[in-house]
Enzyme design. Structure first.
Site, PDB file in Angstrom:
ATOM      1  CG  ASN A  84     102.380  28.855  53.200  1.00 38.65           C
ATOM      2  OD1 ASN A  84     103.008  27.943  52.675  1.00 38.65           O
ATOM      3  ND2 ASN A  84     101.292  29.639  52.930  1.00 38.65           N
TER       4      ASN A  84
ATOM      5  CG  HIS B 181     102.329  26.668  49.636  1.00 41.35           C
ATOM      6  ND1 HIS B 181     102.054  27.858  49.120  1.00 41.35           N
ATOM      7  CD2 HIS B 181     103.333  26.355  49.160  1.00 41.35           C
ATOM      8  CE1 HIS B 181     102.664  28.457  48.282  1.00 41.35           C
ATOM      9  NE2 HIS B 181     103.740  27.353  48.270  1.00 41.35           N
TER      10      HIS B 181
ATOM     11  CG  ASP C 175     100.755  25.312  41.698  1.00 42.68           C
ATOM     12  OD1 ASP C 175     101.164  25.346  40.633  1.00 42.68           O
ATOM     13  OD2 ASP C 175     100.955  25.564  42.879  1.00 42.68           O
TER      14      ASP C 175
ATOM     15  CD  GLU D 126      98.490  29.349  50.052  1.00 46.85           C
ATOM     16  OE1 GLU D 126      99.575  28.867  50.526  1.00 46.85           O
ATOM     17  OE2 GLU D 126      98.733  30.344  49.439  1.00 46.85           O
TER      18      GLU D 126
HETATM   19  C1  F6R Z   1     104.657  25.974  42.309  1.00 43.35           C
HETATM   20  C2  F6R Z   1     104.121  25.553  43.532  1.00 43.35           C
HETATM   21  C3  F6R Z   1     104.631  25.851  45.193  1.00 43.35           C
HETATM   22  C4  F6R Z   1     106.110  25.756  45.161  1.00 43.35           C
HETATM   23  C5  F6R Z   1     106.438  26.276  46.631  1.00 43.35           C
HETATM   24  C6  F6R Z   1     107.987  26.350  46.666  1.00 43.35           C
HETATM   25  O1  F6R Z   1     104.105  25.535  41.039  1.00 43.35           O
HETATM   26  O2  F6R Z   1     103.466  24.765  43.690  1.00 43.35           O
HETATM   27  O3  F6R Z   1     103.946  25.294  45.938  1.00 43.35           O
HETATM   28  O4  F6R Z   1     106.319  24.434  44.970  1.00 43.35           O
HETATM   29  O5  F6R Z   1     106.086  27.468  46.916  1.00 43.35           O
HETATM   30  O6  F6R Z   1     108.564  27.108  45.747  1.00 43.35           O
HETATM   31  P1  F6R Z   1     110.234  27.007  45.342  1.00 43.35           P
HETATM   32  O7  F6R Z   1     110.407  25.849  44.751  1.00 43.35           O
HETATM   33  O8  F6R Z   1     110.250  28.321  44.443  1.00 43.35           O
HETATM   34  O9  F6R Z   1     110.629  27.266  46.657  1.00 43.35           O
END
Ligand code: F6R
Length: 248
Positions: free
Chosen positions: A136, A138, A67, A143
Site C-alpha cells: 500500500n 507504506h 518498527d 500507513e
Molecule cells: C518491516 C517494515 C515494512 C516492510 C514492508 C515490505 O519492518 O517496516 O514496512 O518493509 O512491508 O515488506 P517485505 O520486505 O516483507 O515485502
C-alpha cells in the site's frame, strides 16, 4: 532522489550491505536504522559475510529497529524483534547497549515512542536508514494518510498491511496496531535506501518514483529526499517509464 536499478535481488542486497560497511568504516559510531521483512533479509546475510571477511568493527555503531507489531512478543517468529535478533544481532554479537527496538508489549506505547525518539536525538540523526515498501506504499508502519511530520508514533494498521502481514506468521496473527519511526525521521536521515525486489513490487515502485508526492502513498516521500536512493531490481523497476534514464 536517485533511482538505482539492479539485475536481481542479490546484486541489490550486496550494494545495500556494502553501503553499511562503507559507512561504518568512515564513521564507526554510525546510527543505522533497518526494516525487517523479506526484502532486507539477504542484505543482513551478506552484511554478516562481509563483516567477517573484512573484519569490520560494528561494536561502536547504534542500531535502530524501524518498527514493530503492537502486542506481538519478541519470541514470535513474525515479530521484527525476532528477525533482528536472528538475522543480525546474534550473528554479529551486538551488545544490548547498541540496540534500540520498540517494546511492543509495553503498557505505554506512547512512552516507547518518546524513548525511541530520545535515543535518536541524543545521537544526532540517523546516518543510514534502510527501508522496504509495502503493497500500500507504506514505509515502516507509516500507513496511507499518515503525516509526513511525525516522529515515532503508534498507528492503526491499514487493511492491506493486516492481510499482507500474515505472511510472517505461521498460523496467522491478530494485527491491529503498529509502532513505528515516523517519516520525519526519514526526512532527517542523512541517507535513505528504499529496497524493492520482485514483480509484485513493480506497481508500488512506479507510484513511489513517478507518482504524485502525497501522504496517501507514503513512499512517494522518497522523491523529496536529496540523498534518498530507491534501489529496485529489474522486476520491481519494470513498469517505470523513465527507467533508462537511471543506470545503476
Ligand atoms: C518491516 C517494515 C515494512 C516492510 C514492508 C515490505 O519492518 O517496516 O514496512 O518493509 O512491508 O515488506 P517485505 O520486505 O516483507 O515485502
Amino acid at each position: 532522489m536517485t533511482l538505482k536499478i539492479y539485475k536481481d535481488h542479490h546484486q541489490l542486497s550486496d550494494t545495500a550491505a556494502e553501503e553499511i560497511i562503507e559507512l561504518v568504516k568512515q564513521k564507526p559510531d554510525a546510527v543505522i536504522c533497518l526494516a525487517s521483512g523479506e526484502t532486507p533479509r539477504l542484505t543482513c546475510r551478506l552484511l554478516i559475510k562481509k563483516v567477517k571477511e573484512q573484519q569490520v568493527d560494528l561494536s561502536q555503531c547504534t542500531f535502530i529497529g524501524l518498527d514493530e507489531w503492537a502486542g506481538i512478543p519478541p519470541s514470535n517468529e513474525g515479530s521484527c524483534h525476532y528477525f533482528f535478533q536472528h538475522e543480525l544481532f546474534e550473528p554479529l554479537q551486538f551488545r544490548s547497549e547498541q540496540i534500540h527496538l520498540f517494546d511492543a508489549l509495553s503498557a505505554n506505547l506512547e512512552d516507547e515512542c518518546l524513548k525511541m525518539d530520545s535515543a535518536i536525538f541524543e545521537r544526532g540523526v540517523i546516518d543510514l536508514m534502510i527501508v522496504g515498501i509495502g503493497m500500500n506504499g507504506h514505509i515502516g508502519f507509516n500507513e496511507p494518510g499518515v503525516s509526513f511530520n511525525n516522529y515515532s508514533h503508534v498507528i492503526n494498521l491499514d487493511e492491506t498491511t493486516v492481510t499482507v502481514g500474515q505472511k510472517y506468521f505461521k498460523g496467522g496473527a491478530v494485527l491491529k496496531q503498529g509502532i513505528t519511526l515516523g517519516l520525519k525521521h526519514l526526512q532527517d536521515a542523512k541517507k535513505v535506501l528504499l529496497l524493492a525486489n520482485g514483480i509484485k513490487k513493480a506497481e508500488v515502485i512506479k507510484k513511489a518514483v513517478e507518482g504524485v508526492v502525497t501522504n496517501s502513498f507514503p513512499a512517494s516521500i522518497m522523491q523529496t529526499h536529496a540523498n534518498g536512493w530507491v534501489m529496485a531490481d529489474e522486476e520491481a523497476a519494470s513498469l517505470l517509464d523513465k527507467r533508462n534514464n537511471y543506470p545503476a
